[in-house]
Design a protein around this motif. Structure first.
Motif, PDB file in Angstrom:
ATOM      1  N   LEU A   1       3.073   5.969  -2.667  1.00 50.57           N
ATOM      2  CA  LEU A   1       4.208   6.836  -2.968  1.00 50.57           C
ATOM      3  C   LEU A   1       4.447   6.985  -4.467  1.00 50.57           C
ATOM      4  O   LEU A   1       4.845   8.055  -4.935  1.00 50.57           O
ATOM      5  N   ILE A   2       4.230   5.913  -5.229  1.00 47.54           N
ATOM      6  CA  ILE A   2       4.436   5.967  -6.677  1.00 47.54           C
ATOM      7  C   ILE A   2       3.275   6.681  -7.367  1.00 47.54           C
ATOM      8  O   ILE A   2       3.447   7.271  -8.422  1.00 47.54           O
ATOM      9  N   GLN A   3       2.094   6.630  -6.766  1.00 44.28           N
ATOM     10  CA  GLN A   3       0.881   7.183  -7.374  1.00 44.28           C
ATOM     11  C   GLN A   3       0.626   6.541  -8.737  1.00 44.28           C
ATOM     12  O   GLN A   3       0.387   7.208  -9.738  1.00 44.28           O
ATOM     13  N   GLY A   4       0.643   5.193  -8.740  1.00 41.97           N
ATOM     14  CA  GLY A   4       0.408   4.470  -9.976  1.00 41.97           C
ATOM     15  C   GLY A   4       0.057   3.021  -9.694  1.00 41.97           C
ATOM     16  O   GLY A   4      -0.203   2.640  -8.553  1.00 41.97           O
ATOM     17  N   PHE A   5       0.046   2.252 -10.749  1.00 36.42           N
ATOM     18  CA  PHE A   5      -0.244   0.815 -10.699  1.00 36.42           C
ATOM     19  C   PHE A   5      -1.644   0.529 -10.134  1.00 36.42           C
ATOM     20  O   PHE A   5      -1.852  -0.421  -9.396  1.00 36.42           O
TER      21      PHE A   5
ATOM     22  N   LEU B   1       5.312  -6.732  -9.471  1.00 34.66           N
ATOM     23  CA  LEU B   1       4.827  -6.133 -10.721  1.00 34.66           C
ATOM     24  C   LEU B   1       4.932  -4.611 -10.713  1.00 34.66           C
ATOM     25  O   LEU B   1       4.984  -3.990 -11.783  1.00 34.66           O
ATOM     26  N   THR B   2       4.965  -4.000  -9.522  1.00 30.24           N
ATOM     27  CA  THR B   2       5.084  -2.536  -9.469  1.00 30.24           C
ATOM     28  C   THR B   2       6.463  -2.038  -9.877  1.00 30.24           C
ATOM     29  O   THR B   2       6.666  -0.832  -9.979  1.00 30.24           O
ATOM     30  N   PHE B   3       7.403  -2.929 -10.103  1.00 31.36           N
ATOM     31  CA  PHE B   3       8.725  -2.523 -10.550  1.00 31.36           C
ATOM     32  C   PHE B   3       8.845  -2.497 -12.073  1.00 31.36           C
ATOM     33  O   PHE B   3       9.907  -2.163 -12.598  1.00 31.36           O
ATOM     34  N   PHE B   4       7.782  -2.849 -12.783  1.00 32.86           N
ATOM     35  CA  PHE B   4       7.787  -2.833 -14.241  1.00 32.86           C
ATOM     36  C   PHE B   4       6.939  -1.655 -14.717  1.00 32.86           C
ATOM     37  O   PHE B   4       5.705  -1.675 -14.618  1.00 32.86           O
ATOM     38  N   ASP B   5       7.612  -0.622 -15.233  1.00 27.74           N
ATOM     39  CA  ASP B   5       6.909   0.598 -15.636  1.00 27.74           C
ATOM     40  C   ASP B   5       5.895   0.366 -16.753  1.00 27.74           C
ATOM     41  O   ASP B   5       4.922   1.098 -16.868  1.00 27.74           O
ATOM     42  N   GLY B   6       6.105  -0.636 -17.558  1.00 26.74           N
ATOM     43  CA  GLY B   6       5.177  -0.921 -18.647  1.00 26.74           C
ATOM     44  C   GLY B   6       3.802  -1.355 -18.161  1.00 26.74           C
ATOM     45  O   GLY B   6       2.823  -1.282 -18.901  1.00 26.74           O
TER      46      GLY B   6
ATOM     47  N   THR C   1       0.831  -1.203   0.000  1.00 26.66           N
ATOM     48  CA  THR C   1       0.000   0.000   0.000  1.00 26.66           C
ATOM     49  C   THR C   1       0.866   1.254   0.000  1.00 26.66           C
ATOM     50  O   THR C   1       0.589   2.213  -0.737  1.00 26.66           O
ATOM     51  N   LEU C   2       1.920   1.249   0.789  1.00 29.32           N
ATOM     52  CA  LEU C   2       2.828   2.392   0.835  1.00 29.32           C
ATOM     53  C   LEU C   2       3.514   2.600  -0.509  1.00 29.32           C
ATOM     54  O   LEU C   2       3.639   3.742  -0.978  1.00 29.32           O
ATOM     55  N   ARG C   3       3.912   1.519  -1.145  1.00 32.41           N
ATOM     56  CA  ARG C   3       4.581   1.639  -2.460  1.00 32.41           C
ATOM     57  C   ARG C   3       3.630   2.228  -3.497  1.00 32.41           C
ATOM     58  O   ARG C   3       4.004   3.135  -4.231  1.00 32.41           O
ATOM     59  N   VAL C   4       2.394   1.727  -3.542  1.00 31.86           N
ATOM     60  CA  VAL C   4       1.433   2.252  -4.525  1.00 31.86           C
ATOM     61  C   VAL C   4       1.102   3.710  -4.215  1.00 31.86           C
ATOM     62  O   VAL C   4       0.983   4.539  -5.125  1.00 31.86           O
TER      63      VAL C   4
END
Length: 195
Positions: free
Chosen positions: A62-66, A132-137, A57-60
């Protein structure tokens, strides 16, 4: 078949098991061993899941994506949760096997998806979604409030249907609030203690 041919076939099987496949087998056995050892530690497993959930949850956040991956993850978790709440034998398909009257024989509630498999499924799903959040595509631009609203509508309608099913066939998948039964000897001892 000649005696020499049988030895050649057996030798070919030994060659086929490469060091990589032996290592994979040993790693899989070790993983399964630790997974089996974790089975009785329910609270610790769920705390570990809570940590993984917070990290994802923190990763999503902070990235504001996925958001599409998160939406798919939410659908998968909802599917697992429905399996966790459902009885193993569906009374609609095979007739009412759960007791519907007080005179019926008691049968414990058996889940379609046991607690351990439910925990394992959502833990692995969050781990895979995190990777999967490490793949920008895979970060598809989408207006996330629409996905959230659609997921909430899906959640409410699914839970409503599940609750109606639970009320119709009179089963409770949780042990909270269920009547507890004692042996005659222990009930008599409790009455003597309270007097």
């Amino acid at each position: 078949m000649n005696p020499g041919e049988g030895q050649t076939l057996a030798g070919a099987g030994e060659i086929a098991s490469s060091p990589l496949s032996k290592w994979r087998h040993a790693a899989g056995m070790r993983y399964q061993y630790y997974l089996d050892k974790s089975t009785p530690y329910v609270l610790r497993r769920w705390i570990a899941f809570a940590v993984i959930f917070c990290i994802y949850t923190l990763r999503v956040f902070l990235i504001q994506g996925f958001y599409v991956i998160t939406y798919g993850l939410g659908i998968f978790v909802l599917n697992l949760f429905i399996g966790f709440l459902s009885p193993q034998v569906d009374p609609e398909m095979e007739g009412p096997r759960l007791p519907t009257r007080g005179s019926d024989e008691f049968r414990p509630f058996v889940r379609r998806l046991p607690e351990f498999k439910f925990w394992y499924g959502i833990t692995m799903a969050f781990c895979i979604a995190f990777v999967l959040t490490f793949f920008d595509g895979l970060d598809v631009p989408v207006f996330w409030p629409i996905l959230l609203m659609y997921w909430l509508i899906l959640f409410v309608s699914t839970m409503k249907r599940q609750l109606m099913h639970m009320v119709k066939y009179k089963y409770v998948p949780f042990t909270v609030g269920k009547q507890k039964y004692f042996k005659k000897g222990s009930a008599a001892a409790e009455e003597a203690d309270s007097s």
